[in-house]
Motif scaffolding. Structure first.
Motif, mmCIF file in Angstrom:
data_model
loop_
_atom_site.group_PDB
_atom_site.id
_atom_site.type_symbol
_atom_site.label_atom_id
_atom_site.label_comp_id
_atom_site.label_asym_id
_atom_site.label_seq_id
_atom_site.Cartn_x
_atom_site.Cartn_y
_atom_site.Cartn_z
ATOM 1 N N ARG A 73 0.809 -1.223 0.000
ATOM 2 C CA ARG A 73 0.000 0.000 0.000
ATOM 3 C C ARG A 73 0.841 1.272 0.000
ATOM 4 N N GLU A 74 2.151 1.126 0.144
ATOM 5 C CA GLU A 74 3.028 2.293 -0.016
ATOM 6 C C GLU A 74 2.782 2.937 -1.376
ATOM 7 N N LEU A 75 2.550 2.100 -2.385
ATOM 8 C CA LEU A 75 2.317 2.624 -3.727
ATOM 9 C C LEU A 75 1.076 3.506 -3.755
ATOM 10 N N TYR A 76 0.021 3.089 -3.054
ATOM 11 C CA TYR A 76 -1.207 3.868 -3.035
ATOM 12 C C TYR A 76 -1.022 5.173 -2.264
ATOM 13 N N PHE A 77 -0.226 5.116 -1.188
ATOM 14 C CA PHE A 77 0.041 6.341 -0.426
ATOM 15 C C PHE A 77 0.776 7.367 -1.282
ATOM 16 N N ALA A 149 -10.853 3.429 -15.462
ATOM 17 C CA ALA A 149 -10.138 4.399 -14.631
ATOM 18 C C ALA A 149 -10.646 4.363 -13.197
ATOM 19 N N GLN A 150 -11.944 4.147 -13.027
ATOM 20 C CA GLN A 150 -12.522 4.086 -11.688
ATOM 21 C C GLN A 150 -12.180 2.785 -10.971
ATOM 22 N N LYS A 151 -12.030 1.702 -11.737
ATOM 23 C CA LYS A 151 -11.838 0.389 -11.120
ATOM 24 C C LYS A 151 -10.391 -0.094 -11.152
ATOM 25 N N THR A 152 -9.487 0.713 -11.673
ATOM 26 C CA THR A 152 -8.100 0.275 -11.773
ATOM 27 C C THR A 152 -7.500 0.013 -10.395
ATOM 28 N N ILE A 210 -9.570 10.943 -5.411
ATOM 29 C CA ILE A 210 -10.733 10.108 -5.079
ATOM 30 C C ILE A 210 -10.425 8.636 -5.329
ATOM 31 N N GLU A 211 -9.813 8.342 -6.479
ATOM 32 C CA GLU A 211 -9.547 6.948 -6.826
ATOM 33 C C GLU A 211 -8.472 6.333 -5.936
ATOM 34 N N THR A 212 -7.392 7.056 -5.672
ATOM 35 C CA THR A 212 -6.329 6.493 -4.835
ATOM 36 C C THR A 212 -6.759 6.395 -3.374
ATOM 37 N N LYS A 213 -7.663 7.264 -2.941
ATOM 38 C CA LYS A 213 -8.171 7.165 -1.571
ATOM 39 C C LYS A 213 -8.899 5.840 -1.369
ATOM 40 N N ARG A 214 -9.690 5.434 -2.353
ATOM 41 C CA ARG A 214 -10.412 4.162 -2.247
ATOM 42 C C ARG A 214 -9.438 2.993 -2.090
ATOM 43 N N LEU A 215 -8.368 3.025 -2.847
ATOM 44 C CA LEU A 215 -7.380 1.955 -2.759
ATOM 45 C C LEU A 215 -6.608 2.021 -1.449
ATOM 46 N N LEU A 216 -6.340 3.233 -0.992
ATOM 47 C CA LEU A 216 -5.527 3.413 0.207
ATOM 48 C C LEU A 216 -6.241 2.920 1.458
ATOM 49 N N ILE A 217 -7.549 3.168 1.559
ATOM 50 C CA ILE A 217 -8.273 2.775 2.774
ATOM 51 C C ILE A 217 -8.733 1.317 2.715
ATOM 52 N N GLY A 218 -8.579 0.688 1.556
ATOM 53 C CA GLY A 218 -8.931 -0.729 1.450
ATOM 54 C C GLY A 218 -10.099 -0.957 0.525
ATOM 55 N N GLU A 219 -9.831 -1.565 -0.620
ATOM 56 C CA GLU A 219 -10.863 -1.826 -1.623
ATOM 57 C C GLU A 219 -10.792 -3.299 -2.011
ATOM 58 N N SER A 220 -11.929 -3.866 -2.344
ATOM 59 C CA SER A 220 -11.958 -5.268 -2.740
ATOM 60 C C SER A 220 -11.336 -5.451 -4.123
ATOM 61 N N ALA A 221 -10.991 -6.689 -4.439
ATOM 62 C CA ALA A 221 -10.458 -7.008 -5.760
ATOM 63 C C ALA A 221 -11.559 -6.879 -6.805
ATOM 64 N N ARG A 222 -11.158 -6.882 -8.057
ATOM 65 C CA ARG A 222 -12.138 -6.751 -9.136
ATOM 66 C C ARG A 222 -13.029 -7.986 -9.202
ATOM 67 N N GLY A 223 -14.185 -7.814 -9.819
ATOM 68 C CA GLY A 223 -15.214 -8.848 -9.829
ATOM 69 C C GLY A 223 -14.748 -10.178 -10.378
ATOM 70 N N HIS A 224 -13.923 -10.158 -11.425
ATOM 71 C CA HIS A 224 -13.497 -11.430 -12.021
ATOM 72 C C HIS A 224 -12.579 -12.197 -11.076
ATOM 73 N N VAL A 225 -11.841 -11.491 -10.213
ATOM 74 C CA VAL A 225 -10.998 -12.168 -9.223
ATOM 75 C C VAL A 225 -11.878 -12.848 -8.177
ATOM 76 N N VAL A 226 -12.884 -12.121 -7.687
ATOM 77 C CA VAL A 226 -13.802 -12.669 -6.689
ATOM 78 C C VAL A 226 -14.511 -13.903 -7.241
ATOM 79 N N ALA A 227 -14.988 -13.820 -8.482
ATOM 80 C CA ALA A 227 -15.700 -14.951 -9.089
ATOM 81 C C ALA A 227 -14.779 -16.158 -9.253
ATOM 82 N N ALA A 228 -13.523 -15.916 -9.652
ATOM 83 C CA ALA A 228 -12.584 -17.018 -9.841
ATOM 84 C C ALA A 228 -12.237 -17.686 -8.515
ATOM 85 N N VAL A 229 -12.094 -16.889 -7.456
ATOM 86 C CA VAL A 229 -11.793 -17.438 -6.133
ATOM 87 C C VAL A 229 -12.946 -18.321 -5.650
#
Length: 317
Positions: A73-77, A149-152, A210-229
């Motif tokens: 998460r250093e990258l997101y910060f 761009a929103q889901k990256t 706005i986008e990096t804040k979502r990643l920084l505070i904790g965001e779930s993986a993309r839908g295809h990852v969740v479905a595959a898991v």
């Protein structure tokens, strides 16, 4: 981080340093407010690339006792820091310079120098934009550009792509301001172009924040990852059902997964342990970016009760 992300940043850094030098020289000769704003814009973009490279280096450090899940998460910060720099330095200074020029206008000297530098900047920034665009397009998959761009999960590629896009638009604004100043003999247009460049940078900065804040505070993986898991876990022998799961994106290529699973009542402890190992292997084979899989053996009722407690909803009557 992928080689593609690094290539995008290095291309952007090389372009911005070359363009910033040319723009500062032109601004010093012509006294153009818009050109000075563009020079500051390119200087801030160069600083941003350096900050992102530092963030990538910090994020690549291995896990330790104080950071058991690593430093992803250093990258997101540091990406969030970039958005602050764009807003405060890029947008703030450009708007200030434009207002100052409108209140105390002076003509552009040797405008042809401006045109030559802007043409050079458009060429160099265009080449950098092409590298960033190709990488961003390759990563977006079937998503639209705005949705991607929103889901990256990789803010580096998105940041450079938006920076280069803003740079090309800024060059057009600077050209328009210089041309209008020359045609109408009204230096106020040069100041207006500088303000427009600042407002453009402010929009980019706010969107990135706005986008990096979502990643920084904790965001779930993309839908295809969740479905595959989920599919991988359900395919393991001994699993009655997957009650639920959640994912946490730690970095562009690091995901933590937690699963609530109801196993068959006939399984003994060694068999459940073997089933958990099989689930982990299946999940990591399906999605290599999953770095950790946490499995909680649990009945569907126990999971539902825990979910209600987490959401603060009362149990059914």
């Amino acid at each position: 981080m992928s080689k593609g992300s690094r290539a995008v940043i290095y291309a952007g850094l090389a372009a911005n340093v070359a363009v910033a030098i040319a723009k500062f020289v032109a601004a010093g000769i012509t006294h153009s407010s818009a050109m000075l704003s563009e020079a500051i814009h390119s200087l801030v973009d160069s600083l941003n690339e350096v900050v992102m490279l530092w963030g990538m280096r910090q994020a690549s450090r291995p896990a330790d006792a104080r950071h058991p899940l690593g430093h992803g998460r250093e990258l997101y910060f540091w990406s969030f820091v970039v958005s602050v720099l764009i807003f405060s330095l890029g947008a703030g200074v450009s708007v200030y310079e434009g207002v100052r020029h409108i209140l105390d206008p002076h003509p552009i000297e040797s405008p042809m120098i401006n045109y030559g530098v802007l043409a050079f900047a458009a060429l160099v920034e265009g080449l950098s934009w092409r590298v960033a665009f190709r990488e961003f397009r390759a990563r977006k998959g079937d998503l639209g550009y705005f949705e991607a761009a929103q889901k990256t999960k990789d803010p580096t590629t998105l940041t450079v792509f938006l920076e280069d896009t803003a740079a090309l638009i800024g060059i057009a604004l600077a050209f328009a301001g210089t041309l209008a100043t020359q045609v109408f003999d009204a230096p106020v247009f040069d100041g207006m172009a500088s303000i427009a460049i600042g407002l453009l940078l402010a929009v980019v900065a706010i969107f990135l924040a706005i986008e990096t804040k979502r990643l920084l505070i904790g965001e779930s993986a993309r839908g295809h990852v969740v479905a595959a898991v989920r599919a991988a876990a359900e395919g393991s022998e001994g699993v009655v059902q997957v009650n639920g799961l959640f994912t946490i994106q730690l970095s562009p290529r690091q995901v933590v997964v937690a699963l609530s699973i109801e196993f068959a009542d006939s399984l003994r402890t060694p068999q459940i342990e073997a089933a958990v190992e099989d689930i982990e292997a299946r999940v990591r084979k399906a999605k290599p970016e999953v770095m950790m899989v946490l499995v909680k053996p649990q009945t569907a009722k126990a999971y539902a009760d825990a979910l209600r407690r987490r959401e603060g909803t009362p149990p059914p009557a």
